[in-house]
Design an enzyme around this catalytic site. Structure first.
Site, short mmCIF file in Angstrom:
data_model
loop_
_atom_site.label_atom_id
_atom_site.label_comp_id
_atom_site.label_asym_id
_atom_site.label_seq_id
_atom_site.Cartn_x
_atom_site.Cartn_y
_atom_site.Cartn_z
N VAL A 230 -4.87 -2.71 2.45
CA VAL A 230 -3.79 -2.52 1.48
C VAL A 230 -2.46 -2.44 2.22
CG1 VAL A 230 -5.19 -1.43 -0.30
CG2 VAL A 230 -4.17 0.00 1.48
N ALA A 231 -2.42 -3.00 3.43
CA ALA A 231 -1.22 -2.99 4.27
C ALA A 231 -0.45 -4.29 4.07
CB ALA A 231 -1.63 -2.79 5.73
N ARG A 232 -0.55 -5.20 5.01
CA ARG A 232 0.03 -6.54 4.93
C ARG A 232 -0.98 -7.52 5.48
NH1 ARG A 232 3.18 -4.56 1.96
NH2 ARG A 232 5.47 -4.64 1.96
N ASP A 255 -6.33 -6.61 -0.58
CA ASP A 255 -5.24 -6.75 -1.55
C ASP A 255 -4.14 -7.65 -1.00
OD1 ASP A 255 -3.90 -6.11 -4.03
OD2 ASP A 255 -2.50 -4.93 -2.83
N GLU A 260 -0.32 -15.82 2.16
CA GLU A 260 -0.19 -15.20 0.85
C GLU A 260 0.98 -15.84 0.09
OE1 GLU A 260 1.16 -10.87 -0.67
OE2 GLU A 260 -0.60 -10.83 0.66
N HIS A 279 -2.40 -8.78 -4.26
CA HIS A 279 -1.27 -7.95 -3.81
C HIS A 279 -0.70 -7.15 -4.98
CE1 HIS A 279 2.21 -7.60 -0.68
NE2 HIS A 279 1.95 -6.43 -1.28
N VAL A 280 -1.54 -6.29 -5.53
CA VAL A 280 -1.14 -5.47 -6.68
C VAL A 280 -1.17 -3.98 -6.34
CG1 VAL A 280 -1.78 -7.16 -8.43
CG2 VAL A 280 -3.53 -5.58 -7.57
#
Length: 316
Positions: A230-232, A255, A260, A279-280
């Protein structure tokens, strides 16, 4: 040199939708559209449009000769970093600490539970009208490693607490002690990874974390372990992760990805034991009220001449 006469504030929300904004500033609405709401040179406080990408974020920066504060609405600042060299010296860059902790931590926990309990397979079974009963892993009694123990990492631990984990191990850039226990330095990872059943990434993306989760990191994870990002996306070496997923040795819940958005046809879409969300982590109903409270507080401090919060860096 920043202009002392600039009084415009560029907001990605209409000013009349934000309670508590101070008087004496000129509020301009800009959410990344092709036309600017006013001369960028008159902007003193720039709130970067949320989730519009780096190109939009940095577009007006080279013309913002009077800007004093650049405020992101994300915890990370990597999308504005390419434009920082365009700014005058002395500009303060602030992030959105306090805005995304609840939403991102919720998603991290949801990804862990959905992956361990087999939800993707259940959804597929429902679509095919198949009753897929069986025996699935629980989060209870698992060892969880949180890599990136800032405010989001701490919020993730808050939500793990009721789930009877065997232990939660914390990792940050440097070692420290918290009320909950020690935080290990990132260079201790090789000794910590083999004991973790679940590894949750919540670290910012910067030169020290770019590609952090590469072949050696992944090889140190135990067989069957779950990687949650859930970082990048750039924190993970996608090719190295794909090799581990396709071998069946590791599982992943992501995520964020690199690239991306993940393009059609990319092998990560169909990698075994992989759950992907688009990415939510921060884009929930919790975002707007917290973002608006942050902006009202920051602008009140700014208008009064006080120090702004969440300062990440000052341009030189």
């Amino acid at each position: 040199m920043t202009s002392p006469t600039a009084t415009d504030v560029w907001l990605p929300f209409p000013a009349d939708e934000i309670d508590g904004l101070p008087e004496g500033l000129d509020y301009r609405f800009w959410d990344g559209g092709p036309e600017y709401p006013a001369d960028p040179a008159d902007c003193a406080f720039y709130v970067v449009p949320y989730m519009k990408g780096s190109e939009v974020a940095v577009r007006p920066l080279d013309a913002m000769s009077g800007v004093q504060v650049v405020q992101t609405l994300s915890a990370g600042i990597d999308h504005v970093e390419p434009g920082l060299g365009l700014l005058p010296a002395g500009v303060r860059l602030c992030n959105a600490k306090g805005v995304h902790e609840a939403s991102t931590a919720e998603l991290a926990l949801a990804l862990v539970l959905a992956s361990l309990r087999g939800f993707p397979g259940f959804a597929e079974g429902q679509e095919k009208e198949e009753w897929r009963s069986g025996f699935y892993p629980a989060l209870a009694d698992k060892s969880v490693l949180v890599v990136g123990y800032g405010s989001i990492g701490a919020a993730i631990e808050d939500r793990l607490e009721p789930f009877e984990c065997a232990r939660v191990v914390r990792v940050a850039r440097s070692a420290r002690t918290t009320a909950r226990g020690p935080v290990h330095a990132i260079d201790e990872l090789p000794g910590l990874l083999p004991e973790a059943d679940v590894v949750i990434l919540s670290t910012p993306l910067n030169p020290s974390t770019q590609g952090l989760v590469g072949p050696r990191f992944l090889a140190a994870m135990k067989d069957g372990a779950l990687l949650v990002n859930v970082a990048r996306g750039g924190v993970v070496d996608t090719s190295a992760l794909l090799a581990e997923l396709e071998s069946g040795r590791l599982r992943a819940a992501l995520d964020v990805t690199d690239p991306e958005p993940l393009p059609a046809g990319h092998p990560l879409w169909h990698a075994p034991h992989t759950l992907i969300t688009p990415h939510v982590g921060g884009s929930t109903s919790a975002f707007l009220p917290r973002a608006k409270r942050l902006l009202a507080g920051q602008l009140t401090r700014f208008a009064a001449g006080d120090e702004v919060a969440n300062l990440v860096l000052t341009t030189g």
